[in-house]
Design a protein around this motif. Sequence first.
Motif, mmCIF file in Angstrom:
data_model
loop_
_atom_site.group_PDB
_atom_site.id
_atom_site.type_symbol
_atom_site.label_atom_id
_atom_site.label_comp_id
_atom_site.label_asym_id
_atom_site.label_seq_id
_atom_site.Cartn_x
_atom_site.Cartn_y
_atom_site.Cartn_z
ATOM 1 N N TYR A 42 1.916 11.455 -5.318
ATOM 2 C CA TYR A 42 1.270 10.183 -5.005
ATOM 3 C C TYR A 42 2.244 9.046 -5.289
ATOM 4 O O TYR A 42 3.147 9.163 -6.113
ATOM 5 C CB TYR A 42 0.007 10.007 -5.855
ATOM 6 N N SER A 45 2.629 2.115 -1.792
ATOM 7 C CA SER A 45 3.464 1.605 -0.713
ATOM 8 C C SER A 45 2.762 0.446 -0.023
ATOM 9 O O SER A 45 1.534 0.423 0.093
ATOM 10 C CB SER A 45 3.757 2.708 0.315
ATOM 11 N N GLN A 52 -0.920 0.011 -1.232
ATOM 12 C CA GLN A 52 -2.005 0.984 -1.153
ATOM 13 C C GLN A 52 -1.530 2.296 -1.769
ATOM 14 O O GLN A 52 -0.335 2.526 -1.947
ATOM 15 C CB GLN A 52 -2.409 1.214 0.308
ATOM 16 N N TRP A 54 -0.770 6.159 -1.602
ATOM 17 C CA TRP A 54 -0.381 7.145 -0.595
ATOM 18 C C TRP A 54 -0.220 8.521 -1.246
ATOM 19 O O TRP A 54 -0.022 8.633 -2.452
ATOM 20 C CB TRP A 54 0.946 6.750 0.059
ATOM 21 N N GLN A 55 -0.285 9.549 -0.382
ATOM 22 C CA GLN A 55 -0.080 10.932 -0.830
ATOM 23 C C GLN A 55 0.902 11.626 0.101
ATOM 24 O O GLN A 55 0.872 11.430 1.331
ATOM 25 C CB GLN A 55 -1.397 11.704 -0.837
ATOM 26 N N HIS A 61 2.878 12.243 5.047
ATOM 27 C CA HIS A 61 2.502 11.095 4.224
ATOM 28 C C HIS A 61 1.231 10.476 4.796
ATOM 29 O O HIS A 61 1.106 10.296 6.012
ATOM 30 C CB HIS A 61 3.609 10.040 4.224
ATOM 31 N N ASP A 62 0.288 10.101 3.913
ATOM 32 C CA ASP A 62 -0.946 9.487 4.388
ATOM 33 C C ASP A 62 -1.553 8.610 3.297
ATOM 34 O O ASP A 62 -1.360 8.851 2.098
ATOM 35 C CB ASP A 62 -1.955 10.566 4.800
ATOM 36 N N VAL A 63 -2.301 7.595 3.726
ATOM 37 C CA VAL A 63 -3.026 6.745 2.787
ATOM 38 C C VAL A 63 -4.185 7.548 2.202
ATOM 39 O O VAL A 63 -4.899 8.256 2.920
ATOM 40 C CB VAL A 63 -3.560 5.487 3.499
ATOM 41 N N THR A 323 10.550 9.142 0.196
ATOM 42 C CA THR A 323 10.012 8.149 1.127
ATOM 43 C C THR A 323 11.150 7.485 1.893
ATOM 44 O O THR A 323 12.288 7.431 1.433
ATOM 45 C CB THR A 323 9.202 7.073 0.394
#
Length: 588
Positions: A42, A45, A52, A54-55, A61-63, A323
């Motif tokens: 986690y 970003s 927010q 993210w994971q 990668h997703d919120v 990232t």
Amino acid sequence: MPNNVHMSRDVNLYFGVSLSIKRALSIRSATSPRFGKGKAIYYLSDVTGSMQLWQFDGTRHDVVVPWEGRVSDYRIANDGTIVIATDFNGDEKWRLYIINDDVVVPVSLEGVNYLGAWSPDSRKLAFTSTLDDGQNFNLYVYDRDTNSVVKLADIPGINIVEEWSDVGIFITHYETNLHSTIYWYRDGELKELTKHSGETWSHSPKYLGNGKLLYLTNADWEYVGIAQIDLTTGNWRYVIQLDRDVELFDVWRSYLVFTLNEEGSSGLYYMHMPSGLTHKITIPRGVITSLQYREEKLLFSLSSVNRGHEVYLYQSGVVRQITDSPKFGLALDKIPEPESVWYTSHDGRKIQANIYRPPGEAKGVVVYLHGGPESQDRPEFKPLLVALLMSGLIVAAPNYRGSTGFGKTFVHLDDVEKRWDAIKDVETFARWLMSEGIAKKKPCVIGGSYGGYLTLMSLAMAPEIWACGVEMMGIFNLVTFLERTAPWRRRYREFEYGSLEKHRDILIQLSPSTHVEKITAPLMVIHGANDIRVPVYEAEQLAKRLSELGREVKLIILPDEGHTITKVENRVKVYTEAIKFIMQHIST
């Protein structure tokens, strides 16, 4: 025809410069990584425009959850449940919510809440809050089974829950920004662990097991090191004690990972504690802002002026970037590494500064003053700094007395009436830049928060050397600032600036409001309407007074921001205006 061609080139140059500024100010960042269950990582970003959660599952990668407002912090329980801290429009009135699959549960929405730690069984959350009286961050616990909040202890002042282990809850209590101690809450009893004489900064406790606790401290020493204390006897000793600050650390089994402040840059090390064998990990130049060490894997975020702010994983001797935040077409790697220099101030004291040079020909110099003042300019990614560089400006950033990173004595050289010396440090630096040929004409000066205050004092006390100034969220009147700042902050700021009761005359003499008639350079003033640290009244006073004096002043108040500009769209708009303002005046 030649005239048309010439005009076309000028237009293309204008839009090219404007576009490079917007690219720089649009760059996104990733920070604060933590390991989750399984392979999950986690992090925070601002890819969406505000920070927010993210994971990253190893592939995608997703919120984690769509959220209005900014997420500033989060904690992951052993069972995978997440709690976040969030505010609205930059007001810094942190609210706590638990995120568990598709269920969002409010924990504490009143007062100001500092996120703490989960219990080992994941059923309770410890945090501190001004819920009761609006001033003191008392200790609370939220019980997931009963959906209730109970106060465990009254603790005056600012307190932060650091860890909840099998032996209890560990809390850092702050007497001032530079003086703190560690409390241990267990079985209804609150005990001070790190008793000491004189100012000592003890914080960041981590339980080792077997009744041993590691923590950061500068007890009886100029710099911050890592100490170990026996919870049974209270005996302590330094594990790492050097001539520079240890800033972050984590421990897993018999291995210790830590960062050192090495003249602003971060050095990253891991040590086998039983043998003392220590190894330095090769990383890009920059500042490590967060780290976590688990299962022989090191997760950290690194901020670098020419790489951005990204998340990295170190495993099996290899550093891998996790990232890759959008850079909006800007070639950050073209920015040269900053140069660390030392200059002699008005009284013979040596002061360190960073000189950032643009990728191409320099068009002028901006003196960049950091906030705090208990802070330090370091070679990290700052969107405004990068945008200034992409505008062809040299950015010169002094670490005037009162800055951190240079020892306990240095940080107190600007206290109360000694602040005049820090003001003179800036003036001497500007004159040094001109004498060295770095500034070939008058520089502009820019700063935010305390840097904004220092910008105003610099403009007033040496008006002849500045081409212009940009002041952001700064203090105009130290008296009204202390009277109006958030109630829990006043006591801590008085240790730095002076007491309203004991030092009112000094506060008045050191206020820009007392010397405002001397400010002659054009000035831009930027402030957030929701600022609870430095209320917007300071900016309104300043702009009104300068207007009455017939000075050139431009005031920008952001209705949806607080003490910092948190939204990317606001950052792009306002900083673009600031750079246009600087470019207009630095060439005259």
